[in-house]
Design an enzyme around this catalytic site. Structure first.
Site, PDB file in Angstrom:
ATOM      1  N   SER A 149      51.950  41.089  39.031  1.00 11.98           N
ATOM      2  CA  SER A 149      52.104  39.947  38.118  1.00 11.98           C
ATOM      3  C   SER A 149      51.342  39.104  37.122  1.00 11.98           C
ATOM      4  CB  SER A 149      53.285  39.129  38.187  1.00 11.98           C
ATOM      5  OG  SER A 149      53.956  38.625  37.581  1.00 11.98           O
ATOM      6  N   GLU A 241      60.536  46.944  32.165  1.00 10.26           N
ATOM      7  CA  GLU A 241      60.054  45.483  31.819  1.00 10.26           C
ATOM      8  C   GLU A 241      59.911  45.036  30.861  1.00 10.26           C
ATOM      9  OE1 GLU A 241      56.519  44.149  33.833  1.00 10.26           O
ATOM     10  OE2 GLU A 241      56.641  45.787  34.991  1.00 10.26           O
ATOM     11  N   HIS A 271      59.714  44.946  36.652  1.00 10.08           N
ATOM     12  CA  HIS A 271      59.087  43.876  36.802  1.00 10.08           C
ATOM     13  C   HIS A 271      58.404  43.937  38.130  1.00 10.08           C
ATOM     14  CE1 HIS A 271      56.009  40.990  35.710  1.00 10.08           C
ATOM     15  NE2 HIS A 271      56.154  40.071  36.439  1.00 10.08           N
TER      16      HIS A 271
END
Length: 300
Positions: A149, A241, A271
């Protein structure tokens, strides 16, 4: 495509987080960080991995050391959290799983968070941790930058910054759902299949991190950097995502610049689905593939 019960549980966890945001749009920073920290419960402790808290580049850091690690092989791992949450502890289990699969040790820097320390403080801390590894005698070609991320964005941004500073580049880059679309500008943000990272959430975190800087300048969003000369790269995304278009775009830009790129888009996944390391087959299979790829790239 059917997903494992553990993957379904992650989706429900993310749905609950999104509901908290919607119910309390003025949520305080402490509450926001506490909510993000619950994601570490999705990870299982890796076996045969030890941890040690140290100082690296004037910042706290943590070593994850699999007992099977090959001497000299290291992953510099930067954690997730939208640049506003998490710390070296919240991703230590995921970093341990990845390091074990790669036959490496992992160094997890506890980089400074926004809004107290906005862009580019985290990048400076990541580069400082890299200098620490070089000063300790690790060879650049046996170091990988990796993260999930925001940490995946940070790992790539640290590469850009290291190149600007004239430092030797590491041997590989791994981005797990790297945050390469901070403002939600690409169409996958409108798909409606991401359980948590919707446009308002992404923009809220980006605003705290950027503090007025351009969201698409190369250090903030390495997708727009000159990628020529980047090391071999492995990037992943969940097909469900919001960042899947950004990850795909990065891989296409990198490939056009002559970079050796492997991209993995996992059907039905959310995600940073590797958060489920040690608990979900989808996460473990992805980590195994990345680990095998890293073993080849970081070989002496």
């Amino acid at each position: 495509m059917s997903t494992s019960p553990e993957s379904h549980a992650l989706r429900e966890h993310l749905v609950a987080m999104a509901a908290r945001f919607e119910a309390d749009p003025d949520m305080g920073l402490d509450s926001m960080r506490e909510m993000f920290d619950t994601l570490q419960d999705r990870q299982a402790e890796p076996t045969d991995v030890t941890y040690e808290e140290v100082t690296a580049g004037d910042r706290p850091a943590m070593w994850a050391r699999p007992l099977s690690a090959v001497a000299g092989r290291v992953v510099l791992y930067t954690h997730a959290g939208g640049y506003i949450a998490h710390d070296m502890n919240t991703s230590r289990k995921l970093a341990g799983h990845l390091a074990k699969a790669a036959g490496a040790v992992a160094l997890i820097p506890d980089y400074r968070l926004a809004p107290e320390h906005p862009f580019p403080a985290a990048i400076d801390d990541a580069v400082s941790a890299y200098r620490h590894l070089l000063d300790a005698g690790y060879q650049p070609h046996r170091i990988a930058f990796a993260g999930e991320s925001a940490g995946g964005n940070l790992a790539a941004a640290a590469l850009v910054k290291a190149r600007q500073l004239g430092l030797p580049l590491p041997g590989a880059y791994v981005g797990l759902s790297p945050w390469f679309d901070l403002l939600g500008e690409l169409p996958s943000f409108d798909s409606g299949t991401d359980a948590f990272l919707v446009r308002p959430v992404s923009q809220l975190m980006a605003g705290m991190y950027l503090a007025g800087h351009d969201a698409n300048e190369p250090l903030a969003n390495p997708r727009f950097a000159d990628l020529k000369g980047f090391p071999p790269s492995y990037v992943t995304a969940g097909a469900d995502e919001s960042l899947v278009d950004a990850v795909t775009d990065f891989s296409e830009r990198a490939r056009a610049a002559g970079v050796d790129v492997t991209i993995e888009v996992a059907p039905g996944m959310q995600h940073a689905f590797q958060w489920m390391a040690g608990r979900a087959p989808e996460a473990d299979q992805s980590i195994s593939r990345i680990g095998g790829w890293l073993r080849t790239r970081l070989a002496s």
